[in-house]
Design a protein around this motif. Structure first.
Motif, mmCIF file in Angstrom:
data_model
loop_
_atom_site.group_PDB
_atom_site.id
_atom_site.type_symbol
_atom_site.label_atom_id
_atom_site.label_comp_id
_atom_site.label_asym_id
_atom_site.label_seq_id
_atom_site.Cartn_x
_atom_site.Cartn_y
_atom_site.Cartn_z
ATOM 1 N N ASN A 18 11.407 -32.496 31.675
ATOM 2 C CA ASN A 18 11.204 -33.391 30.514
ATOM 3 C C ASN A 18 9.896 -34.142 30.574
ATOM 4 O O ASN A 18 9.735 -35.393 30.312
ATOM 5 N N SER A 19 8.893 -33.245 30.678
ATOM 6 C CA SER A 19 7.597 -33.743 30.913
ATOM 7 C C SER A 19 6.671 -32.976 29.738
ATOM 8 O O SER A 19 7.199 -32.018 29.256
ATOM 9 N N LEU A 20 5.608 -33.382 29.354
ATOM 10 C CA LEU A 20 4.577 -32.556 28.607
ATOM 11 C C LEU A 20 3.859 -31.366 29.446
ATOM 12 O O LEU A 20 3.256 -31.555 30.500
ATOM 13 N N PRO A 21 4.173 -30.423 28.686
ATOM 14 C CA PRO A 21 3.271 -29.172 29.545
ATOM 15 C C PRO A 21 1.833 -29.169 29.413
ATOM 16 O O PRO A 21 1.405 -30.218 28.748
ATOM 17 N N PRO A 22 1.379 -28.695 30.354
ATOM 18 C CA PRO A 22 -0.367 -28.720 30.406
ATOM 19 C C PRO A 22 -1.085 -28.199 29.066
ATOM 20 O O PRO A 22 -0.467 -27.301 28.482
ATOM 21 N N VAL A 23 -2.370 -28.656 29.181
ATOM 22 C CA VAL A 23 -3.086 -27.933 27.898
ATOM 23 C C VAL A 23 -3.575 -26.708 28.713
ATOM 24 O O VAL A 23 -3.737 -26.543 30.077
ATOM 25 N N SER A 32 -4.083 -23.913 24.147
ATOM 26 C CA SER A 32 -2.749 -24.383 23.612
ATOM 27 C C SER A 32 -2.578 -26.008 24.115
ATOM 28 O O SER A 32 -2.921 -26.268 25.298
ATOM 29 N N VAL A 33 -2.326 -26.907 23.114
ATOM 30 C CA VAL A 33 -2.542 -28.355 23.289
ATOM 31 C C VAL A 33 -1.125 -29.013 22.871
ATOM 32 O O VAL A 33 -0.933 -28.820 21.660
ATOM 33 N N PRO A 34 -0.492 -29.280 23.881
ATOM 34 C CA PRO A 34 0.839 -30.084 23.439
ATOM 35 C C PRO A 34 0.672 -31.457 23.016
ATOM 36 O O PRO A 34 -0.030 -32.335 23.707
ATOM 37 N N TYR A 48 -2.944 -25.244 18.558
ATOM 38 C CA TYR A 48 -3.860 -24.079 19.108
ATOM 39 C C TYR A 48 -5.247 -24.529 18.826
ATOM 40 O O TYR A 48 -5.538 -24.752 17.664
ATOM 41 N N LEU A 49 -6.103 -24.300 19.661
ATOM 42 C CA LEU A 49 -7.736 -24.500 19.361
ATOM 43 C C LEU A 49 -8.359 -23.005 19.762
ATOM 44 O O LEU A 49 -8.237 -22.160 20.560
#
Ligand SMILES: [Zn+2]
Ligand SMILES: [Zn+2]
Length: 350
Positions: A18-23, A32-34, A48-49
């Motif tokens: 239940n955390s944000l995944p890493p960049v 990829s940037v959550p 996505y960058l």
């Protein structure tokens, strides 16, 4: 093994914690940037960058909240950029988790914004001044579906709260099927994949054998395909057609807008097709069981991932629209018919 292999292992792991995944750097010059979505079970959109010679392009943007804006800025910095370095925002579709920050991003960076023509046409009614007529059409549609009068008011206004999460931005570049994106160093094509939204596009990088699939193909859930006031017609037929076209593409890895990236485009498409085939059968069974149901009554009899009583507001409207999408597809295949109006009653054929 169903042939789908999770490559976004950290992304999937974040789901259980239940955390944000890493960049993450997912390919050469591709990150990829959550970006968090407030109060939503999808939790984040994956922006996505794409590194360019003179800056960076983003695919999707996130909701228009300060928290999302901060997460997007942090992700850019981890990749070595600032907001001012963004040259382009490529939007898969008009939903607020994808399009929400496009206006703010353009204002702060001068980036051009690209969106498919069919979604661009929805902007004035959805986020602008034509909202009154959109609400009227929504009420009329829900009444056709047999939604009880007290629920019509609640359901027709169910998405009004999210309008504040979109900074209205007219696109600078209107995409068509097979449009090539003018990004130096990138061989990137827009593929029109209607169904989840009339102007949904995936972005295909053939040399890298990558598909940025937006919400068209996600690894775990089946995207909402609904008839609604801005999506009349037969969206489920459009969606299945688009799945069949995408299935034939030469793709090693799928980079979706939610959940996690994966290999196995074809088996995943096959699962989605099978999901809808089973759902169509279930819908026919419900009609055979009780001919003459309204769409609303049919929705109440179908199985959902949670109890109907726990499905509220916007989700309930999405469920009604999804049921109608299945009924309309059955009708187009000669397996169901409707009679009457306000409300319409549905019958099996044959
Ligand atoms: Zn969406
Ligand atoms: Zn989405």
């Amino acid at each position: 093994m169903n042939g789908v292999e999770v490559t976004g292992v950290a992304q999937q792991r974040s789901w259980t914690t239940n955390s944000l995944p890493p960049v993450e750097r997912v390919d050469r010059g591709l990150w990829s940037v959550p970006v968090p979505i407030p109060n939503n079970p999808l939790r984040y959109v994956l922006v996505y960058l794409l590194e360019l010679d003179d800056g960076v392009a983003v695919v999707d943007t996130g909701w228009s909240t300060d928290e999302a804006w901060t997460a997007l800025g942090d992700g850019l910095r981890i990749a070595g950029y600032n907001v001012g370095d963004v040259r382009a925002a490529l939007i898969t579709h008009i939903h607020p988790d994808h399009y929400g920050l496009a206006g703010r991003l353009r204002a702060e960076s001068g980036a051009w914004v690209a969106l498919h023509r069919a979604d661009a046409e929805l902007i004035p009614a959805r986020y602008g001044m034509d909202i009154v007529s959109l609400l009227q059409r929504m009420r009329a549609l829900l009444t056709e579906c047999g939604v009880p009068a007290d629920a019509v008011e609640q359901l027709s206004g169910a998405s009004m709260g999210i309008r504040e999460f979109v900074a209205l931005a007219e696109p600078d570049l209107l995409l068509e099927d097979r449009s090539t994106l003018p990004l130096a160093g990138w061989d990137l094509t827009a593929v029109h994949t209607p169904g989840h939204s009339p102007g949904h596009v995936c972005f295909y990088a053939p040399q890298r054998r990558l598909l940025l699939s937006g919400d068209h193909i996600l690894p775990r859930i089946s995207p909402n395909i609904a008839v609604h006031a801005q999506q009349p017609g037969n969206p489920l037929a459009d969606f299945l057609d688009a799945l069949a076209r995408v299935r034939e593409m030469d793709v090693d890895e799928v980079l979706p807008a939610h959940e996690w990236r994966f290999r196995g485009l074809r088996p995943r498409v096959d699962e989605l097709v099978e999901h809808h085939r089973a759902r169509l059968d279930e819908t026919i069974a419900v009609l055979c069981d009780t001919p003459g149901l309204t769409c609303w009554e049919a929705a109440l009899k179908l199985h959902w991932s949670r109890d109907w009583a726990e499905i509220t507001g916007f989700m309930q409207r999405a469920a009604v629209g999804e049921t109608l999408a299945h009924l309309v597809l059955l009708e187009s295949r000669g397996r169901a018919r409707r009679e009457g109006s306000t409300p319409e009653h549905w019958y099996p054929v044959g």
